[in-house]
Design a protein around this motif. Structure first.
Motif, mmCIF file in Angstrom:
data_model
loop_
_atom_site.group_PDB
_atom_site.id
_atom_site.type_symbol
_atom_site.label_atom_id
_atom_site.label_comp_id
_atom_site.label_asym_id
_atom_site.label_seq_id
_atom_site.Cartn_x
_atom_site.Cartn_y
_atom_site.Cartn_z
ATOM 1 N N LYS A 197 0.830 -1.209 0.000
ATOM 2 C CA LYS A 197 0.000 0.000 0.000
ATOM 3 C C LYS A 197 0.864 1.258 0.000
ATOM 4 N N THR A 198 1.946 1.241 0.780
ATOM 5 C CA THR A 198 2.844 2.398 0.831
ATOM 6 C C THR A 198 3.520 2.606 -0.516
ATOM 7 N N VAL A 199 3.919 1.507 -1.154
ATOM 8 C CA VAL A 199 4.574 1.605 -2.462
ATOM 9 C C VAL A 199 3.639 2.244 -3.483
ATOM 10 N N LEU A 200 2.403 1.763 -3.561
ATOM 11 C CA LEU A 200 1.453 2.315 -4.528
ATOM 12 C C LEU A 200 1.130 3.777 -4.222
ATOM 13 N N LYS A 201 1.021 4.106 -2.953
ATOM 14 C CA LYS A 201 0.772 5.498 -2.564
ATOM 15 C C LYS A 201 1.935 6.383 -2.988
ATOM 16 N N PHE A 202 3.152 5.870 -2.843
ATOM 17 C CA PHE A 202 4.354 6.593 -3.264
ATOM 18 C C PHE A 202 4.337 6.808 -4.776
ATOM 19 N N PHE A 203 3.953 5.760 -5.523
ATOM 20 C CA PHE A 203 3.894 5.863 -6.983
ATOM 21 C C PHE A 203 2.822 6.857 -7.434
ATOM 22 N N ASP A 204 1.812 7.093 -6.594
ATOM 23 C CA ASP A 204 0.816 8.123 -6.902
ATOM 24 C C ASP A 204 1.419 9.519 -6.825
ATOM 25 N N THR A 205 2.440 9.646 -6.008
ATOM 26 C CA THR A 205 3.062 10.956 -5.769
ATOM 27 C C THR A 205 4.239 11.215 -6.697
ATOM 28 N N VAL A 206 5.060 10.181 -6.883
ATOM 29 C CA VAL A 206 6.287 10.318 -7.671
ATOM 30 C C VAL A 206 6.379 9.167 -8.666
ATOM 31 N N PRO B 198 7.884 6.223 -10.663
ATOM 32 C CA PRO B 198 8.971 5.311 -10.287
ATOM 33 C C PRO B 198 10.319 5.669 -10.913
ATOM 34 N N ARG B 199 10.302 6.094 -12.168
ATOM 35 C CA ARG B 199 11.560 6.461 -12.838
ATOM 36 C C ARG B 199 12.287 7.560 -12.074
ATOM 37 N N LEU B 200 11.510 8.526 -11.565
ATOM 38 C CA LEU B 200 12.110 9.650 -10.848
ATOM 39 C C LEU B 200 12.646 9.227 -9.481
ATOM 40 N N ILE B 201 12.036 8.197 -8.903
ATOM 41 C CA ILE B 201 12.528 7.682 -7.621
ATOM 42 C C ILE B 201 13.917 7.090 -7.812
ATOM 43 N N LEU B 202 14.092 6.352 -8.917
ATOM 44 C CA LEU B 202 15.389 5.748 -9.196
ATOM 45 C C LEU B 202 16.441 6.798 -9.566
ATOM 46 N N GLU B 203 15.992 7.861 -10.218
ATOM 47 C CA GLU B 203 16.941 8.852 -10.721
ATOM 48 C C GLU B 203 17.431 9.821 -9.656
ATOM 49 N N ASN B 204 16.608 10.086 -8.641
ATOM 50 C CA ASN B 204 16.978 11.119 -7.672
ATOM 51 C C ASN B 204 16.538 10.719 -6.265
ATOM 52 N N PHE B 205 17.516 10.483 -5.388
ATOM 53 C CA PHE B 205 17.225 10.062 -4.016
ATOM 54 C C PHE B 205 16.400 11.096 -3.263
ATOM 55 N N ARG B 206 16.502 12.359 -3.650
ATOM 56 C CA ARG B 206 15.748 13.410 -2.960
ATOM 57 C C ARG B 206 14.238 13.160 -3.016
ATOM 58 N N ASN B 207 13.801 12.475 -4.058
ATOM 59 C CA ASN B 207 12.366 12.184 -4.180
ATOM 60 C C ASN B 207 11.874 11.209 -3.107
ATOM 61 N N MET B 208 12.801 10.512 -2.450
ATOM 62 C CA MET B 208 12.411 9.588 -1.386
ATOM 63 C C MET B 208 11.770 10.337 -0.211
ATOM 64 N N HIS B 209 12.128 11.606 -0.061
ATOM 65 C CA HIS B 209 11.576 12.414 1.029
ATOM 66 C C HIS B 209 10.078 12.664 0.855
#
Length: 329
Positions: free
Chosen positions: A22-31, A33-44
């Motif tokens: 559920k957390t993963v899908l919620k995260f993908f709603d916000t950012v 996935p490609r951008l998560i891999l490209e920039n660690f700052r998006n993890m925030h």
């Protein structure tokens, strides 16, 4: 982003404490996935992950290590002949994707195509009556003859009878396991039987990655996917410890049609309520929460009900896939 990159990302994210599907899908709603891999700052941008960063249990180097561990896990998994499917893969089962809650990653040994198409799930006590065992095998035989894949859990008793019936009919059967697929088969007496399922065009499926040994809670958790993978669920006989009841509730929650062996139609039974394994069935049938199953006509009626429901499941699966594609791209 290709399929392997998405699988790698999901596996790595779920290595973070407190992060589940559920957390993963919620995260993908916000950012994306490609951008998560490209920039660690998006993890925030995810609150759960941001807490891990703030408390010091996650940083850029640890995240890179998690991604490397995920890649290594994928390679090792495939070295065992296990296929990995993420929820966006073409071979990921439509029935699972139709659920409100579904595993983002599944593991398969054997024919992944066996996870698609019309199917029926079988559950029931590990200690069925002689009648229950025979009827489990006979009903599964007929369903397989009619082109349905038989889904069950490989346990002794009802499950084994259902898998056996499907194989005798020359049909396809899928076993969902409560441990990772490189582990010794549980129960051990069905080790050769599991291989027979694969050899005859079926499959073994698990939601657990390498190293997951069989546990009671894992066996209970797989019940959700037994009914979720199927178009409908057959309850052959109930037990007194609540395990069958737990699996049955998943089917009701998922909106799957339920059919139950109706012992009262057996001419050799004088008082069905004296049969411990039949009491639960009779109660659900009486309340019209389950269709009574006995002869071939009743099986065909249940097939028609499942087919109608399957159409709705597939529509929902397609909607979920479109929404997921929006998340990803």
């Amino acid at each position: 982003m290709d399929s392997d990159q998405l699988t790698e990302l999901i596996l790595a994210l779920q290595m973070i404490k407190g992060v589940g599907p559920k957390t993963v899908l919620k995260f993908f709603d916000t950012v994306k996935p490609r951008l998560i891999l490209e920039n660690f700052r998006n993890m925030h941008r995810n609150s759960t992950i941001n807490r891990r960063i703030n408390e010091g249990s996650l940083d850029y180097q640890k995240w890179k290590n998690m991604l490397a561990d995920a890649r290594e896990l994928m390679e090792k998994t495939r070295s065992y002949g296990i296929q990995i499917l993420n929820y966006q893969d073409a071979d990921y089962p439509d029935n699972l994707r139709s659920l409100n809650h579904y595993p983002l990653i599944i593991y398969v040994k054997g024919n992944v195509k066996a996870l698609q198409g019309p199917s029926v799930g079988f559950i029931g006590t590990r200690r069925p009556t002689e009648l229950g065992y025979k009827m489990s095998e006979r009903m599964a035989y007929q369903f397989a003859k009619d082109g349905l894949t038989v889904v069950s859990g490989l346990s002794v008793g009802t499950n084994t009878a259902a898998h056996t019936g499907a194989l005798k009919a020359g049909g396809t059967t899928v076993a969902i396991l409560g441990h990772s697929l490189e582990q010794p088969i549980y129960p051990k007496e069905n080790k050769d039987f599991a291989q027979e399922i694969i050899d005859n065009g079926g499959a073994l499926m698990s939601t657990y990655s390498l190293g997951a040994i069989v546990r009671r809670q894992f066996l209970a958790a797989r019940d959700e996917w037994e009914s979720g993978l199927a178009d409908g669920l057959v309850v052959v006989e109930t037990d007194q410890n609540g395990k069958t009841e737990s699996a049955l509730q998943h089917a009701f929650k998922q909106g799957r049609p339920v059919g139950m062996l109706d012992h009262s139609q057996c001419p050799k039974i004088d008082d069905v309520m004296k049969i411990e394994q039949a009491i639960g069935n009779q109660e659900f049938i009486r309340k019209k929460r389950a269709m009574p199953l006995w002869d071939i006509d009743s099986l065909h009626r249940f097939e028609a009900t499942m087919a109608k429901s399957r159409e709705e499941f597939l529509k929902k699966s397609k909607r979920h896939k479109r929404l997921a594609e929006i998340r990803l791209f």
